[in-house]
Design an enzyme around this catalytic site. Structure first.
Site, PDB file in Angstrom:
ATOM      1  N   HIS A 102      -2.237  71.648 -57.164  1.00 50.74           N
ATOM      2  CA  HIS A 102      -2.315  72.875 -57.957  1.00 50.74           C
ATOM      3  C   HIS A 102      -0.925  73.341 -58.380  1.00 50.74           C
ATOM      4  CE1 HIS A 102      -6.619  74.245 -56.648  1.00 50.74           C
ATOM      5  NE2 HIS A 102      -6.625  73.525 -57.756  1.00 50.74           N
ATOM      6  N   HIS A 133     -10.313  71.893 -49.715  1.00 47.51           N
ATOM      7  CA  HIS A 133      -9.730  72.581 -50.874  1.00 47.51           C
ATOM      8  C   HIS A 133      -9.900  71.792 -52.161  1.00 47.51           C
ATOM      9  CE1 HIS A 133      -7.466  75.718 -52.778  1.00 47.51           C
ATOM     10  NE2 HIS A 133      -6.569  74.868 -53.235  1.00 47.51           N
ATOM     11  N   HIS A 175     -10.901  78.526 -50.760  1.00 48.63           N
ATOM     12  CA  HIS A 175     -10.038  79.118 -49.746  1.00 48.63           C
ATOM     13  C   HIS A 175     -10.928  79.680 -48.646  1.00 48.63           C
ATOM     14  CE1 HIS A 175      -6.305  79.127 -52.185  1.00 48.63           C
ATOM     15  NE2 HIS A 175      -7.126  79.327 -53.199  1.00 48.63           N
ATOM     16  N   HIS A 186      -0.823  69.921 -52.110  1.00 51.58           N
ATOM     17  CA  HIS A 186      -1.845  69.514 -53.076  1.00 51.58           C
ATOM     18  C   HIS A 186      -1.322  69.749 -54.491  1.00 51.58           C
ATOM     19  CE1 HIS A 186      -2.608  73.824 -52.471  1.00 51.58           C
ATOM     20  NE2 HIS A 186      -3.243  73.856 -53.632  1.00 51.58           N
ATOM     21  N   HIS A 216       1.481  75.325 -56.288  1.00 46.86           N
ATOM     22  CA  HIS A 216       2.033  74.666 -55.101  1.00 46.86           C
ATOM     23  C   HIS A 216       2.953  73.492 -55.455  1.00 46.86           C
ATOM     24  CE1 HIS A 216      -0.334  76.557 -51.770  1.00 46.86           C
ATOM     25  NE2 HIS A 216      -1.050  76.941 -52.805  1.00 46.86           N
TER      26      HIS A 216
END
Length: 725
Positions: A66, A154, A395, A64, A69
């Site tokens: 973010h 998420h 989360h 994803h 990441h």
């Protein structure tokens, strides 16, 4: 045989931030995510990419958008030798372009050092051009690996990756995931197939979230309390992700509370309008509530929330109560940090942390209620404003994580993305839960720190398909019957085919290699023939036009020596095989020896010119004499061998036999010595008419010495005979 799967965290091993993991199995090397740590600047925030060879990575999978990441991806693709393929979903790429561009803009606003700027705008664009897009449930086949993406909840476009390796082993990497459906996103999917290995987050350890209704009520109540006392409420968020969920919640709360509708809610982000356009574009990937509402109106066209287009905090009018959503969510820089420094000392104001706070960030620090904080300019000031924390982090908590793991039912569990203490508590809870199972059915639970390699061993599943003429038999092979063919393995899949079918089922062909070697030789052919017959027993000769043009064949005709075709050389030809190559090497060595040894020189010297009558009549007698001399030579060699081992050896020679009397003053067995302190050993050797086979008898009181002498004589006789090829 065993297959070994290697897993190494390059980031987020017993920490939160810079998610990046190396997975190695059956010749494939994968990189799972490639983020930065929000608590560190520049190179310090990168994963430990220097501990891996980037050019050996085959695939990079991004779960994803973010930053923790994905923000190191341009550094990987543009400033390392990485040449692998990159996959992510459509929304992830669209949002990542916005987030990373904003990340670079914030660095320039802070006048970051050159070494802290990990890539340029041009390098970012070059990186994104290399990205390949993947849809949920679409399988990508890479030969030794196939994988597909599953919805992870998420944030918009977040996915899990289910990896299928050839050989029957599978891995599920969840990334960050949520099992709770919220106002715009669906909950994560549970895969239909059970993986061998589950790599999952442990962000909240054993913590359990309050119910969604309680959290929403507390969130809205805290905002209401701050603005009702004429204060400013700061909500630090990431520009995309949880921000959209919180905007929907607060807009709905303002809608139901008319007394608050004159208090402005600002979304202080240049990305706001572009981000919301992305969300509108991919509304089909959200839950049924959003998809239904899109048919009537745009759910992201808010009634009471305005975009604060100007990011200049100094010119922002904050004389009255207001609510401001500002990024970044960790308060480490940008608009959220500027507003915090401006409002922190006023007790009427409030800061509401609505997501997970990473260690080593200001957001995490103020949750501990310190009396003072340090501004971006380095000035210390009191922290008087309200600080509250309501977890809207997308989360899973302990209950959700445990339930998901139970449904997935893996054989091995690897925990990542969590602080060491929280992760340890989760591991202990899982082990306690599995304690009730038989030991051979309990999954392993591992929580490796950064750079600690985990090796998982699997029994290799070996099977082969019989194909072609071997499979087209009229009758099935009986049990125990041998099926002969060639085993061909490609991409860990094996097949058995007949040699004549290789061309039909594989790119292979059946062939033979014939070797031909010119060996320099200046001696006579007769000398070479003598050496060959002394060494090998099955030598056949084909005569040419003259004595110097002959062909010798040995090893059942598979090795040929041609003499006379090429002046000054012998041509050696043979079909390549392990045995043929070995014998051909011996033949080449013998040819070289045949022209350099002293025996060769004597045999090839000029014969005397004295005439001898009746040569033809004498030839059989000469041959007989030579045969006799050959046996005699062998017998005398045996005598010499015994003399080198024993001091006293008396020999008596007859036509084709000899008797050796050996005197010894020691023995191997007790009580066998003669009265004079000596031991007598009598050995007799008899050769037959061919001069090749010998009968050996040995007599002595000491049976062990007799056996040793007999073995010695037998081995010497064998070594004196020509080698049989």
């Amino acid at each position: 045989m065993e297959d070994v799967m290697g897993f190494t965290p390059l980031g987020s091993g017993q920490e939160v931030g810079r998610s990046c993991h190396v997975l190695e199995f059956r010749g494939m090397t994968l990189l799972l995510d490639c983020g930065i740590h929000p608590g560190y600047d520049g190179m310090n925030g990168l994963p430990f990419l220097d501990r891996v060879e980037p050019e050996q990575i085959d695939v990079c999978l991004i779960t994803h958008f973010h930053l923790d990441h994905a923000a190191s991806l341009p550094y990987l693709t543009e400033r390392t030798p990485f040449r692998g393929r990159i996959f992510m979903t459509h929304p992830t790429k669209a949002v990542l372009r916005l987030l990373l561009g904003d990340y670079l803009r914030l660095l320039s606003m802070r006048n970051a050092k050159a070494e802290d700027v990990l890539y340029t705008e041009a390098e970012l664009m070059s990186c994104l051009e290399k990205v390949e897009l993947i849809d949920y449930h679409t399988t990508v086949d890479l030969g030794g690996l196939s994988f597909h993406a599953l919805n992870a909840g998420h944030v918009l476009g977040a996915c899990m990756y289910f990896l299928d390796f050839l050989g029957g082993r599978s891995v599920l990497y969840t990334g960050d995931y949520s099992m709770e459906e919220d106002r715009h996103l669906m909950a994560a999917e549970v895969p239909e197939k059970k993986p061998d290995v589950l790599i999952t987050e442990a962000t909240y350890g054993v913590q359990v979230h309050a119910s969604r209704r309680e959290r929403e009520a507390r969130f809205c109540g805290t905002v209401d309390r701050v603005v009702s006392r004429n204060g400013r409420c700061l909500i630090p968020v990431f520009a995309l992700g949880r921000a959209q969920e919180l905007l929907l919640i607060l807009d709905e709360y303002w809608q139901g509370n008319p007394q608050l509708q004159n208090i402005p809610i600002w979304y202080a982000s240049k990305l706001a309008s572009r981000a919301l356009r992305v969300y509108q574009t991919y509304a089909n990937m959200m839950n049924a509530r959003i998809r239904t509402q899109m048919d009537v109106s745009n759910p992201f066209a808010f009634n009471y929330i305005q975009n604060l287009k100007s990011i200049d905090v100094n010119s922002f009018d904050d004389s009255g109560p207001s609510v401001v959503f500002a990024s970044p969510g960790m308060l480490q820089s940008g608009v959220s940090r500027q507003l915090f420094d401006r409002w922190a000392s006023d007790p009427k104001n409030g800061v509401l942390i609505a997501g997970y706070a990473v260690e080593h960030t200001l957001a995490k620090e103020i949750m501990n209620q310190p009396k003072e904080v340090v501004t971006m300019e380095g000035r210390r000031q009191p922290l008087n404003c309200l600080v509250d924390y309501v977890s809207f982090s997308a989360h899973v908590d302990f209950v959700q994580n445990r339930s998901f793991i139970q449904q997935v039912d893996p054989k091995h569990i690897i925990l990542v993305h969590g602080q060491k203490d929280e992760m340890g508590r989760l591991k202990s809870a899982l082990l306690l839960q599995y304690k009730q199972l038989p030991e051979n059915k309990r999954p392993t639970v591992i929580m490796p720190p950064n750079l600690a390699r985990v090796s998982l061993r699997f029994a290799r599943r070996r099977s082969a398909k019989v194909m072609g003429t071997l499979a087209d038999r009229e009758t099935e092979p009986k049990e125990g019957e041998q099926v002969r063919g060639v085993v061909v393995t490609h991409n860990f899949q094996s097949k058995i085919v007949a040699p004549e079918d290789l061309a039909a089922y594989t790119p292979l062909r059946v062939g033979s290699i014939f070797s031909k070697l010119h060996v320099p030789f200046l001696g006579s052919v007769a000398t070479l023939k003598l050496f060959l017959t002394e060494m090998f027993t099955d030598v056949t000769t084909t005569e040419g036009e003259d004595n110097n043009n002959q062909t010798f064949e040995l090893h059942q005709g598979k090795i040929k020596l041609k003499c006379g075709e090429t002046k000054g050389a012998v041509i050696v030809e043979w079909e390549a095989s392990p045995a043929g190559d070995m014998i051909a090497d011996a033949v080449v060595a013998l040819i070289m020896h045949a022209q350099s040894s002293s025996a060769s020189i004597r045999l090839t010297s000029r014969p005397c010119r004295h005439s001898r009558p009746n040569d033809e009549e004498e030839e059989p007698a000469q041959k007989k004499a030579r045969a006799g001399e050959s046996v005699d030579t062998k017998l005398r060699f045996l005598h010499t061998t015994l003399l080198k081992q024993f001091d006293s050896v008396e020999a008596t020679f007859e036509a084709k036999s000899a008797t050796f009397d050996i005197k010894l003053d020691t023995s191997l067995e007790s009580g066998v010595m003669d009265e004079d302190g000596k031991l007598t050993v009598t050995a007799k050797v008899d050769f037959d008419d061919s001069g090749l086979n010998a009968t050996i008898t040995v007599e002595s009181k000491d049976k062990k010495i007799a056996a040793n002498v007999k073995d010695c004589l037998k081995n010497v006789c064998t070594s004196l005979n020509p080698i049989s090829a």
